[in-house]
Design a protein around this motif. Sequence first.
Motif, PDB file in Angstrom:
ATOM      1  N   MET A 157       0.850  -1.212   0.000  1.00 38.32           N
ATOM      2  CA  MET A 157       0.000   0.000   0.000  1.00 38.32           C
ATOM      3  C   MET A 157       0.879   1.254   0.000  1.00 38.32           C
ATOM      4  SD  MET A 157      -2.961   1.049   2.715  1.00 38.32           S
ATOM      5  CE  MET A 157      -3.867   2.583   2.531  1.00 38.32           C
ATOM      6  N   ILE A 158       0.534   2.206  -0.856  1.00 42.51           N
ATOM      7  CA  ILE A 158       1.313   3.442  -0.946  1.00 42.51           C
ATOM      8  C   ILE A 158       1.016   4.326   0.267  1.00 42.51           C
ATOM      9  CG2 ILE A 158       1.761   5.511  -2.317  1.00 42.51           C
ATOM     10  CD1 ILE A 158       0.902   3.983  -4.773  1.00 42.51           C
ATOM     11  N   LYS A 159       2.065   4.830   0.907  1.00 44.15           N
ATOM     12  CA  LYS A 159       1.895   5.693   2.070  1.00 44.15           C
ATOM     13  C   LYS A 159       1.651   7.136   1.647  1.00 44.15           C
ATOM     14  CE  LYS A 159       4.743   2.781   5.065  1.00 44.15           C
ATOM     15  NZ  LYS A 159       5.928   2.725   5.958  1.00 44.15           N
ATOM     16  N   LYS A 160       1.040   7.911   2.536  1.00 44.95           N
ATOM     17  CA  LYS A 160       0.662   9.288   2.218  1.00 44.95           C
ATOM     18  C   LYS A 160       1.838  10.170   1.786  1.00 44.95           C
ATOM     19  CE  LYS A 160      -3.847  10.147   4.164  1.00 44.95           C
ATOM     20  NZ  LYS A 160      -4.708  11.151   4.800  1.00 44.95           N
ATOM     21  N   PRO A 161       3.003  10.078   2.442  1.00 41.16           N
ATOM     22  CA  PRO A 161       4.135  10.898   1.983  1.00 41.16           C
ATOM     23  C   PRO A 161       4.520  10.624   0.529  1.00 41.16           C
ATOM     24  CG  PRO A 161       4.558  10.082   4.185  1.00 41.16           C
ATOM     25  CD  PRO A 161       3.326   9.370   3.710  1.00 41.16           C
ATOM     26  N   THR A 162       4.318   9.382   0.095  1.00 40.26           N
ATOM     27  CA  THR A 162       4.616   9.050  -1.300  1.00 40.26           C
ATOM     28  C   THR A 162       3.632   9.746  -2.228  1.00 40.26           C
ATOM     29  OG1 THR A 162       5.459   6.888  -0.606  1.00 40.26           O
ATOM     30  CG2 THR A 162       4.926   7.159  -2.941  1.00 40.26           C
ATOM     31  N   TYR A 163       2.341   9.769  -1.837  1.00 41.15           N
ATOM     32  CA  TYR A 163       1.347  10.499  -2.630  1.00 41.15           C
ATOM     33  C   TYR A 163       1.739  11.968  -2.760  1.00 41.15           C
ATOM     34  CZ  TYR A 163      -2.064   6.653  -2.509  1.00 41.15           C
ATOM     35  OH  TYR A 163      -2.698   5.464  -2.692  1.00 41.15           O
ATOM     36  N   LEU A 164       2.224  12.540  -1.659  1.00 39.38           N
ATOM     37  CA  LEU A 164       2.611  13.952  -1.669  1.00 39.38           C
ATOM     38  C   LEU A 164       3.777  14.193  -2.628  1.00 39.38           C
ATOM     39  CD1 LEU A 164       2.375  16.811  -0.599  1.00 39.38           C
ATOM     40  CD2 LEU A 164       3.855  16.162   1.312  1.00 39.38           C
ATOM     41  N   LYS A 165       4.781  13.319  -2.586  1.00 36.37           N
ATOM     42  CA  LYS A 165       5.918  13.484  -3.485  1.00 36.37           C
ATOM     43  C   LYS A 165       5.503  13.371  -4.946  1.00 36.37           C
ATOM     44  CE  LYS A 165       9.502  11.849  -0.291  1.00 36.37           C
ATOM     45  NZ  LYS A 165      10.509  10.785  -0.023  1.00 36.37           N
ATOM     46  N   LEU A 166       4.675  12.373  -5.243  1.00 33.78           N
ATOM     47  CA  LEU A 166       4.207  12.198  -6.622  1.00 33.78           C
ATOM     48  C   LEU A 166       3.383  13.409  -7.073  1.00 33.78           C
ATOM     49  CD1 LEU A 166       3.164   8.429  -6.430  1.00 33.78           C
ATOM     50  CD2 LEU A 166       5.131   9.377  -7.665  1.00 33.78           C
ATOM     51  N   HIS A 167       2.517  13.875  -6.176  1.00 32.59           N
ATOM     52  CA  HIS A 167       1.687  15.049  -6.465  1.00 32.59           C
ATOM     53  C   HIS A 167       2.565  16.278  -6.715  1.00 32.59           C
ATOM     54  CE1 HIS A 167      -1.909  17.621  -6.105  1.00 32.59           C
ATOM     55  NE2 HIS A 167      -1.160  18.446  -5.380  1.00 32.59           N
ATOM     56  N   ARG A 168       3.585  16.452  -5.886  1.00 33.91           N
ATOM     57  CA  ARG A 168       4.451  17.623  -5.997  1.00 33.91           C
ATOM     58  C   ARG A 168       5.218  17.625  -7.321  1.00 33.91           C
ATOM     59  NH1 ARG A 168       8.029  16.998  -1.606  1.00 33.91           N
ATOM     60  NH2 ARG A 168       6.478  18.038  -0.295  1.00 33.91           N
ATOM     61  N   TRP A 169       5.857  16.513  -7.648  1.00 35.42           N
ATOM     62  CA  TRP A 169       6.718  16.509  -8.835  1.00 35.42           C
ATOM     63  C   TRP A 169       5.917  16.506 -10.136  1.00 35.42           C
ATOM     64  CZ3 TRP A 169      11.279  18.236  -8.415  1.00 35.42           C
ATOM     65  CH2 TRP A 169      11.968  18.108  -7.202  1.00 35.42           C
ATOM     66  N   LEU A 170       4.761  15.881 -10.121  1.00 33.01           N
ATOM     67  CA  LEU A 170       3.911  15.960 -11.309  1.00 33.01           C
ATOM     68  C   LEU A 170       3.381  17.378 -11.482  1.00 33.01           C
ATOM     69  CD1 LEU A 170       2.648  14.468 -13.662  1.00 33.01           C
ATOM     70  CD2 LEU A 170       0.771  13.774 -12.154  1.00 33.01           C
ATOM     71  N   GLY A 171       3.019  18.017 -10.359  1.00 32.27           N
ATOM     72  CA  GLY A 171       2.550  19.399 -10.415  1.00 32.27           C
ATOM     73  C   GLY A 171       3.609  20.345 -10.940  1.00 32.27           C
ATOM     74  N   LEU A 172       4.860  20.140 -10.534  1.00 33.73           N
ATOM     75  CA  LEU A 172       5.957  20.974 -11.036  1.00 33.73           C
ATOM     76  C   LEU A 172       6.139  20.804 -12.539  1.00 33.73           C
ATOM     77  CD1 LEU A 172       8.614  20.481  -8.219  1.00 33.73           C
ATOM     78  CD2 LEU A 172       7.364  22.579  -8.759  1.00 33.73           C
ATOM     79  N   THR A 173       5.875  19.604 -13.027  1.00 38.36           N
ATOM     80  CA  THR A 173       6.064  19.321 -14.454  1.00 38.36           C
ATOM     81  C   THR A 173       5.021  20.023 -15.315  1.00 38.36           C
ATOM     82  OG1 THR A 173       6.971  17.155 -13.876  1.00 38.36           O
ATOM     83  CG2 THR A 173       6.275  17.482 -16.163  1.00 38.36           C
ATOM     84  N   VAL A 174       3.767  20.032 -14.871  1.00 32.55           N
ATOM     85  CA  VAL A 174       2.684  20.549 -15.726  1.00 32.55           C
ATOM     86  C   VAL A 174       2.025  21.800 -15.154  1.00 32.55           C
ATOM     87  CG1 VAL A 174       2.212  18.261 -16.678  1.00 32.55           C
ATOM     88  CG2 VAL A 174       0.969  19.025 -14.630  1.00 32.55           C
ATOM     89  N   GLY A 175       2.551  22.332 -14.053  1.00 30.99           N
ATOM     90  CA  GLY A 175       1.893  23.454 -13.381  1.00 30.99           C
ATOM     91  C   GLY A 175       1.608  24.652 -14.258  1.00 30.99           C
ATOM     92  N   LEU A 176       2.598  25.095 -15.017  1.00 24.93           N
ATOM     93  CA  LEU A 176       2.399  26.264 -15.877  1.00 24.93           C
ATOM     94  C   LEU A 176       1.354  25.995 -16.950  1.00 24.93           C
ATOM     95  CD1 LEU A 176       6.056  27.574 -16.257  1.00 24.93           C
ATOM     96  CD2 LEU A 176       4.219  28.572 -14.898  1.00 24.93           C
ATOM     97  N   PHE A 177       1.368  24.803 -17.516  1.00 26.80           N
ATOM     98  CA  PHE A 177       0.369  24.443 -18.526  1.00 26.80           C
ATOM     99  C   PHE A 177      -1.035  24.427 -17.923  1.00 26.80           C
ATOM    100  CE2 PHE A 177       4.228  22.524 -20.341  1.00 26.80           C
ATOM    101  CZ  PHE A 177       4.177  23.049 -21.616  1.00 26.80           C
ATOM    102  N   LEU A 178      -1.145  23.937 -16.690  1.00 27.10           N
ATOM    103  CA  LEU A 178      -2.456  23.906 -16.043  1.00 27.10           C
ATOM    104  C   LEU A 178      -2.968  25.315 -15.761  1.00 27.10           C
ATOM    105  CD1 LEU A 178      -2.035  20.927 -13.540  1.00 27.10           C
ATOM    106  CD2 LEU A 178      -3.163  20.939 -15.771  1.00 27.10           C
ATOM    107  N   MET A 179      -2.070  26.234 -15.455  1.00 20.68           N
ATOM    108  CA  MET A 179      -2.491  27.619 -15.255  1.00 20.68           C
ATOM    109  C   MET A 179      -3.071  28.192 -16.547  1.00 20.68           C
ATOM    110  SD  MET A 179       0.603  29.084 -12.856  1.00 20.68           S
ATOM    111  CE  MET A 179      -0.080  30.740 -12.782  1.00 20.68           C
ATOM    112  N   ILE A 180      -2.447  27.876 -17.672  1.00 20.91           N
ATOM    113  CA  ILE A 180      -2.955  28.337 -18.974  1.00 20.91           C
ATOM    114  C   ILE A 180      -4.331  27.739 -19.237  1.00 20.91           C
ATOM    115  CG2 ILE A 180      -2.589  28.217 -21.463  1.00 20.91           C
ATOM    116  CD1 ILE A 180       0.432  28.305 -20.882  1.00 20.91           C
TER     117      ILE A 180
END
Length: 378
Positions: free
Chosen positions: A1-24
Motif C-alpha cells: 500500500m502506498i503511504k501518504k508521503p509518497t502520494y505527496l511526493k508524486l503530487h508535488r513533482w507531477l505538479g511541477l512538471t505541468v503546473g504552468l500548462f495547467l495555469m494556462i
Amino acid sequence: MIKKPTYLKLHRWLGLTVGLFLMIQGLTGAVMAFRDALEPVVMPALVVPARAERLPVQALLDAFHRAHPDADLQRAEWPDAANQAVIFKSTIRKARWLTAIDPFDGRVVHDGTMTAWPLEFIFNIHEQLLSGPIGETLIGFEGLSLFVLIVFGLSFWWPGRKRLKQGFRLKLDGSNDLRWRTLHRAVGGGIGLVLLVSATTGVLMVWKEQVRGGMNLVVKTESRPSPKVAKIDGGKMVAIDPLIAHARASYGDTAFRQLRFSSGGRVVAVFLDSNRTIRADGTTQVYYNRYDGRELAHYVAGTQSGGAEFLDWLYTVHTGLWGGTLTQAIMMFAALSLVGMAASGLWLWYSRTRRERARKAARANEQREKVAMKAVGR
C-alpha cells in the motif's frame, strides 16, 4: 500500500512538471465557460441594430462569398440573440478566418484571423495551444496529468469520514507558508471532484474517435454521418433556405443553429435544436447534397445508441452547459481554482526549496566555523 508521503511526493513533482500548462488551461477555460455571453461584450461590433426582416440564409452566404471568393467555408453559426451578427468560419490561405455578417443587410461587420477575434484566440489556446493536432495531443496528455495529479492530491488530503472537517480547516495564525498550504489543501479537497470530471471529459474529447472505436467493440456507438458528393463540373448548387425548411418540416420546427460544409462544400449539414433530448446543446443534423437538395443522412441527438449519446454529452458536461448558468459558474470557479492551485503549488515548492537551501547554507557555515575554531585551537 502506498503511504501518504509518497502520494505527496508524486503530487508535488507531477505538479511541477505541468503546473504552468495547467495555469494556462485554467485561465482560458474560465473565459470559455461564458464565451457566448462575453463575445458581444468583448466585440461590440457583433451587436447590430435589429430590424423588421432578416435576409434569407442564402443571401448571407452570397455576401460571404463576395467578400472572400477563394475561401474554404467550413461553417456558419447563428447566435441566440436576434441582434447579433452571423459568424462564418473558413480557411483562407491556410489560415483560420472568421467573418461576421449583419443578418439584416449583409454587411461584413468584423473580419480577420484569430488574432482579430480575442475569444476565438483564447479558445484555440485552450483546445490546441495554437499548435493544431500536435497541440491537441499535448492537451490530452496534460488532461491525463491533471487526472493523476488530482488522484494523488486527494489521496494525500483525505482525512477520513470522521475527521472530514479537518480537511477544510485553514490555519491563518501561522506563517505565510502554513496559510498557503492549508488553503491549497482545503480548496483542492473541495473542488477536486469537479476538476476530476473536467480532466476526464477533456481527455475523452481529445481522443473521442479512438474511444468511440474501443466502445464500438462492446456496445454500438455510431459515428456522425460523413457523406461525400463527387464534384460535377459546371454543376449549380441549390439555395440553402429550402433545405432548412425541409429539415424543419421533417424533424421538428425548432431553432436553426448553424450550417456545416464538407466534401468540398458539396455537402451541407443543417443544424437545428433537437426536441428529442434534454442536452442543452443537443442538435438535429440533416445532411444534403448541394447539387440537387437530396437528403443524404441525419443524426438526431436523443435517438442514438447509449455509447454515442455518452460521447455527445462529454462537451456538455465539460463546459457546464448541462445545468445552465449555475453549472457554468461552477466550472468557471473550478477553472480559476485550478489556476490558484497551480500557482500556490509552485510557490510552496519554491518556498520549501528556498528554506532548505538556507538551512543547508547555515549548516555549511556552522561546519566551516567549527573547522576554523579547531584550526585556531591548534
